[in-house]
Design a protein around this motif. Structure first.
Motif, PDB file in Angstrom:
ATOM      1  N   LEU A  46       0.833  -1.199   0.000  1.00 39.84           N
ATOM      2  CA  LEU A  46       0.000   0.000   0.000  1.00 39.84           C
ATOM      3  C   LEU A  46       0.873   1.255   0.000  1.00 39.84           C
ATOM      4  O   LEU A  46       0.557   2.234  -0.688  1.00 39.84           O
ATOM      5  CB  LEU A  46      -0.924   0.013   1.214  1.00 39.84           C
ATOM      6  CG  LEU A  46      -2.145  -0.918   1.172  1.00 39.84           C
ATOM      7  CD1 LEU A  46      -2.964  -0.770   2.440  1.00 39.84           C
ATOM      8  CD2 LEU A  46      -3.008  -0.636  -0.046  1.00 39.84           C
ATOM      9  N   ALA A  47       1.948   1.232   0.781  1.00 41.92           N
ATOM     10  CA  ALA A  47       2.851   2.388   0.802  1.00 41.92           C
ATOM     11  C   ALA A  47       3.412   2.665  -0.586  1.00 41.92           C
ATOM     12  O   ALA A  47       3.580   3.833  -0.975  1.00 41.92           O
ATOM     13  CB  ALA A  47       3.983   2.136   1.801  1.00 41.92           C
ATOM     14  N   ALA A  48       3.660   1.614  -1.359  1.00 39.31           N
ATOM     15  CA  ALA A  48       4.225   1.783  -2.697  1.00 39.31           C
ATOM     16  C   ALA A  48       3.232   2.431  -3.652  1.00 39.31           C
ATOM     17  O   ALA A  48       3.640   3.017  -4.670  1.00 39.31           O
ATOM     18  CB  ALA A  48       4.673   0.431  -3.247  1.00 39.31           C
ATOM     19  N   GLN A  49       1.940   2.363  -3.344  1.00 41.16           N
ATOM     20  CA  GLN A  49       0.924   2.961  -4.201  1.00 41.16           C
ATOM     21  C   GLN A  49       0.738   4.455  -3.927  1.00 41.16           C
ATOM     22  O   GLN A  49       0.024   5.129  -4.661  1.00 41.16           O
ATOM     23  CB  GLN A  49      -0.409   2.233  -4.013  1.00 41.16           C
ATOM     24  CG  GLN A  49      -0.382   0.775  -4.435  1.00 41.16           C
ATOM     25  CD  GLN A  49      -1.710   0.083  -4.193  1.00 41.16           C
ATOM     26  OE1 GLN A  49      -2.766   0.596  -4.555  1.00 41.16           O
ATOM     27  NE2 GLN A  49      -1.673  -1.091  -3.580  1.00 41.16           N
ATOM     28  N   CYS A  50       1.363   4.955  -2.857  1.00 38.51           N
ATOM     29  CA  CYS A  50       1.199   6.353  -2.447  1.00 38.51           C
ATOM     30  C   CYS A  50       2.389   7.200  -2.870  1.00 38.51           C
ATOM     31  O   CYS A  50       3.539   6.782  -2.713  1.00 38.51           O
ATOM     32  CB  CYS A  50       1.048   6.448  -0.929  1.00 38.51           C
ATOM     33  SG  CYS A  50      -0.436   5.672  -0.275  1.00 38.51           S
ATOM     34  N   ILE A  76      -2.304  10.444  -1.204  1.00 36.31           N
ATOM     35  CA  ILE A  76      -2.193  10.884  -2.597  1.00 36.31           C
ATOM     36  C   ILE A  76      -1.627   9.701  -3.370  1.00 36.31           C
ATOM     37  O   ILE A  76      -0.449   9.350  -3.217  1.00 36.31           O
ATOM     38  CB  ILE A  76      -1.276  12.113  -2.716  1.00 36.31           C
ATOM     39  CG1 ILE A  76      -1.793  13.251  -1.825  1.00 36.31           C
ATOM     40  CG2 ILE A  76      -1.184  12.572  -4.168  1.00 36.31           C
ATOM     41  CD1 ILE A  76      -0.884  14.472  -1.778  1.00 36.31           C
ATOM     42  N   VAL A  77      -2.490   9.053  -4.177  1.00 32.16           N
ATOM     43  CA  VAL A  77      -2.089   7.782  -4.797  1.00 32.16           C
ATOM     44  C   VAL A  77      -1.628   7.993  -6.231  1.00 32.16           C
ATOM     45  O   VAL A  77      -2.055   8.909  -6.933  1.00 32.16           O
ATOM     46  CB  VAL A  77      -3.217   6.741  -4.730  1.00 32.16           C
ATOM     47  CG1 VAL A  77      -3.552   6.399  -3.283  1.00 32.16           C
ATOM     48  CG2 VAL A  77      -4.469   7.225  -5.459  1.00 32.16           C
ATOM     49  N   ARG A  78      -0.751   7.105  -6.667  1.00 30.03           N
ATOM     50  CA  ARG A  78      -0.109   7.212  -7.966  1.00 30.03           C
ATOM     51  C   ARG A  78      -1.082   6.924  -9.107  1.00 30.03           C
ATOM     52  O   ARG A  78      -2.086   6.227  -8.932  1.00 30.03           O
ATOM     53  CB  ARG A  78       1.065   6.228  -8.051  1.00 30.03           C
ATOM     54  CG  ARG A  78       2.117   6.445  -6.999  1.00 30.03           C
ATOM     55  CD  ARG A  78       3.279   5.470  -7.139  1.00 30.03           C
ATOM     56  NE  ARG A  78       4.201   5.626  -6.017  1.00 30.03           N
ATOM     57  CZ  ARG A  78       5.127   6.573  -5.950  1.00 30.03           C
ATOM     58  NH1 ARG A  78       5.257   7.435  -6.943  1.00 30.03           N
ATOM     59  NH2 ARG A  78       5.929   6.660  -4.891  1.00 30.03           N
ATOM     60  N   LYS A  79      -0.772   7.461 -10.242  1.00 31.51           N
ATOM     61  CA  LYS A  79      -1.557   7.202 -11.448  1.00 31.51           C
ATOM     62  C   LYS A  79      -1.648   5.699 -11.674  1.00 31.51           C
ATOM     63  O   LYS A  79      -0.653   4.978 -11.571  1.00 31.51           O
ATOM     64  CB  LYS A  79      -0.885   7.872 -12.646  1.00 31.51           C
ATOM     65  CG  LYS A  79      -1.837   8.225 -13.766  1.00 31.51           C
ATOM     66  CD  LYS A  79      -2.700   9.405 -13.356  1.00 31.51           C
ATOM     67  CE  LYS A  79      -3.527   9.940 -14.533  1.00 31.51           C
ATOM     68  NZ  LYS A  79      -4.381  11.067 -14.109  1.00 31.51           N
ATOM     69  N   GLY A  80      -2.848   5.239 -11.971  1.00 31.95           N
ATOM     70  CA  GLY A  80      -3.071   3.831 -12.233  1.00 31.95           C
ATOM     71  C   GLY A  80      -3.578   3.038 -11.050  1.00 31.95           C
ATOM     72  O   GLY A  80      -4.073   1.921 -11.211  1.00 31.95           O
ATOM     73  N   VAL A  81      -3.477   3.600  -9.838  1.00 31.28           N
ATOM     74  CA  VAL A  81      -4.005   2.931  -8.649  1.00 31.28           C
ATOM     75  C   VAL A  81      -5.526   3.039  -8.644  1.00 31.28           C
ATOM     76  O   VAL A  81      -6.085   4.093  -8.977  1.00 31.28           O
ATOM     77  CB  VAL A  81      -3.419   3.557  -7.367  1.00 31.28           C
ATOM     78  CG1 VAL A  81      -4.109   3.012  -6.125  1.00 31.28           C
ATOM     79  CG2 VAL A  81      -1.917   3.318  -7.293  1.00 31.28           C
ATOM     80  N   GLU A  82      -6.207   1.968  -8.279  1.00 22.85           N
ATOM     81  CA  GLU A  82      -7.662   1.994  -8.172  1.00 22.85           C
ATOM     82  C   GLU A  82      -8.037   2.560  -6.804  1.00 22.85           C
ATOM     83  O   GLU A  82      -7.852   1.896  -5.768  1.00 22.85           O
ATOM     84  CB  GLU A  82      -8.230   0.584  -8.337  1.00 22.85           C
ATOM     85  CG  GLU A  82      -9.712   0.445  -8.056  1.00 22.85           C
ATOM     86  CD  GLU A  82     -10.565   1.507  -8.736  1.00 22.85           C
ATOM     87  OE1 GLU A  82     -11.337   2.190  -8.026  1.00 22.85           O
ATOM     88  OE2 GLU A  82     -10.447   1.643  -9.976  1.00 22.85           O
TER      89      GLU A  82
END
Length: 565
Positions: free
Chosen positions: A466-470, A489-495
């Motif tokens: 989860l941390a990697a998606q932020c 604030i999540v990265r582009k492509g994260v659902e």
């Protein structure tokens, strides 16, 4: 339906019935999240007009969304999509902004458009203040909106915005609109005459009942927050303790006025700026002060260093606007911002990107003491203590930090104001970051979380995946109440929805409640106690249908289910 718009125009005047996409944009889009379609935005100019507009909408069987300042963070006062029974009409109450000080200013009656800022200004000459004095007040939030959403605020002694004294209208199951006067003020029996008298202040002190058996704030909260070994949170939106008629109603009824207590302004308070790299030290401060001190703190605001940095860079222009222009001009600023963003040729987030560029040209706005603590410490706590507890607080902090694991200093009045303002612009900084970095940001997942009062481990540790998606995880909040704002604030492509549900599961494992103070809006699912409350106060489900991800169908879909069976 075909004659609804002409009827509304006849009630409020054509210029106050908005139907175009650009004219309605600022009312249809939430401050941080949420948007949808509306048949019209109607802006009544009096309580009588509000009553007549509501009756027309009920008779036309359209869905009604009540809206004041539209400063909410979960999209609860704006449409969410366009699948509303009969279509939806937004009733904006910003033009109805009167208030009446009663009982020598110890209480106040606020009409639906009254802002916290206006109330604070009216009470100041009396040496008194409202439930909330910074934060939402900076952005022009309404008093009624705070009550309807059980907004928490930063002040430790006062708890969520709450009253058992209000004047409101309900849509009964049979489709009749009924006016209910539980304000404790004798106004007569005819609805329009009652509303006219209330707005004009046409009542005597003898008409105001003491209403000793009804609360105008949460009297139990001071003891409640001190119960530091209790396994439940201090305050959260689904807490049945604070669901009462208008309080917590989230737009499920049409509120015309609320009656609230005011509070003696704290004189001689001191603010301590605390920094540490060991969260256990802040835990010790919280438990000792709440469990052992005779006097409760005024406020205890937490900020993680990452939130400090984002607020520093992406909240700078808002900091200057509040400090230099004053909060009374902010609603106009937000209106202009919305008008610009509604222009067809500028694109989403245009005004935010322009304001960010302006912010980069502004001089440094934070004191050197705060800069120094940011360089040294991960965790920051603003602790405002009443005069009677200042010496005790100094002794406590000196003892806890004797080994040099953390540090503190006492703020001047000017520095304290800047520190608290920096903390409160953090709420909008994530929105700005998303607008500026739209190519790399998928979205913001904003949560406000209430941890159990007995929780010792309050710092979240995200699983690596989860941390990697932020891009950023921002933590700040009302530390002594154990209410935290967590903006991912999540990265582009994260659902976003899948991410959010994973976070919910982690919070459930920790015994947390959410939302804590922003209400469910369209981001959260209303828990059973809250959903049942909504059903009771709006049996026809005509006001704000779908709030808290509940059913949108009339009568909550129950009549359709009966017919189908």
């Amino acid at each position: 339906m075909s004659d609804l718009l002409p009827r509304l125009r006849a009630i409020v005047g054509a210029r106050h019935v908005l139907t175009g996409a650009q004219a309605t944009a600022r009312y249809r889009h939430g401050y941080r999240t949420g948007s949808g379609k509306a048949l019209a935005v109607v802006r009544p100019g009096s309580l009588v007009e509000q009553w007549r507009v509501a009756r027309a909408c009920v008779a036309a069987d359209v869905s009604i969304i009540m809206q004041a300042s539209n400063t909410g963070l979960t999209g609860g006062s704006t449409p969410d999509g366009d699948d509303y029974p009969g279509g939806c009409v937004i009733i904006s109450t910003t033009r109805i902004d009167g208030l009446h000080l009663i009982r020598d200013g110890t209480q106040v009656i606020c009409l639906p458009g009254t802002t916290l800022y206006a109330l604070e200004k009216a009470l100041a000459p009396l040496g008194r203040e409202p439930h909330s004095v910074i934060g939402s007040s900076c952005f022009g939030a309404s008093v009624v909106g705070g009550v309807c959403n059980n907004s928490g605020g930063s002040l430790v002694q006062r708890g969520p915005a709450y009253t058992q004294l209000s004047l409101y209208a309900q849509v009964d199951a049979d489709g009749a609109l009924r006016l209910v006067n539980h304000l404790g003020v004798a106004l007569g029996d005819d609805p329009e005459e009652m509303l006219r008298r209330l707005e004009a202040g046409d009542f005597r002190s003898d008409d105001v009942d003491a209403s000793a058996d009804r609360w105008a704030h949460d009297h139990d909260y001071a003891g409640h927050v001190r119960d530091i070994d209790n396994a439940t949170p201090a305050r959260f939106n689904a807490d049945s303790r604070c669901l009462y008629e208008a309080a917590g109603s989230a737009g499920k009824m049409i509120v015309f006025a609320v009656r609230l207590d005011s509070f003696v302004k704290e004189e001689g308070a001191s603010t301590f700026y605390i920094g540490t790299n060991d969260p256990a030290q802040l835990t010790a401060i919280r438990r000792i002060i709440l469990g052992e001190f005779s006097h409760l703190p005024v406020a205890g605001e937490y900020m993680h260093c990452d939130a400090f940095d984002i607020a520093d860079r992406y909240g700078k222009d808002m900091f200057f606007a509040i400090e230099r222009l004053g909060t009374d001009r902010l609603p106009r600023l937000f209106w202009l911002k919305a008008q610009v963003d509604a222009l067809p040729f500028v694109g989403a987030g245009f005004s935010d990107r322009m304001m960010q560029r302006i912010g980069r040209l502004l001089p440094d706005h934070l004191p050197r003491e705060m800069r120094s603590y940011r360089a040294r410490f991960e965790h920051h706590l603003l602790l405002k203590m009443p005069k009677a507890a200042v010496e005790q607080t100094r002794a406590l902090l000196a003892r806890l930090f004797a080994a040099g694991e953390g540090d503190y200093f006492e703020c001047s009045a000017a520095l304290a104001a800047k520190a608290f303002l920096h903390r409160f612009v953090a709420a909008g900084a994530a929105v700005r970051y998303r607008a500026v970095h739209s190519k790399t940001v998928e979205d913001i997942i904003p949560l406000d979380v209430a941890l159990p009062r007995n929780a010792l481990e309050w710092q979240e540790k995200l699983p690596p995946d989860l941390a990697a998606q932020c891009i950023h995880s921002l933590y700040y909040g009302h530390f002594l109440c154990h209410v935290f704002h967590q903006d991912y604030i999540v990265r582009k492509g994260v659902e976003p929805l899948a991410f959010e549900h994973r976070i919910w599961a982690l919070l459930d494992d920790r015994g947390a409640e959410y939302p804590a103070e922003h209400n469910v809006g369209h981001l959260y699912r209303a828990k059973p106690a809250l959903a049942d409350f909504y059903r009771r106060i709006d049996p026809r489900n005509q006001c704000n249908p779908g709030i808290g991800q509940t059913a949108r169908a009339r009568h909550w879909g129950e009549q359709q289910e009966e017919l189908g069976s």
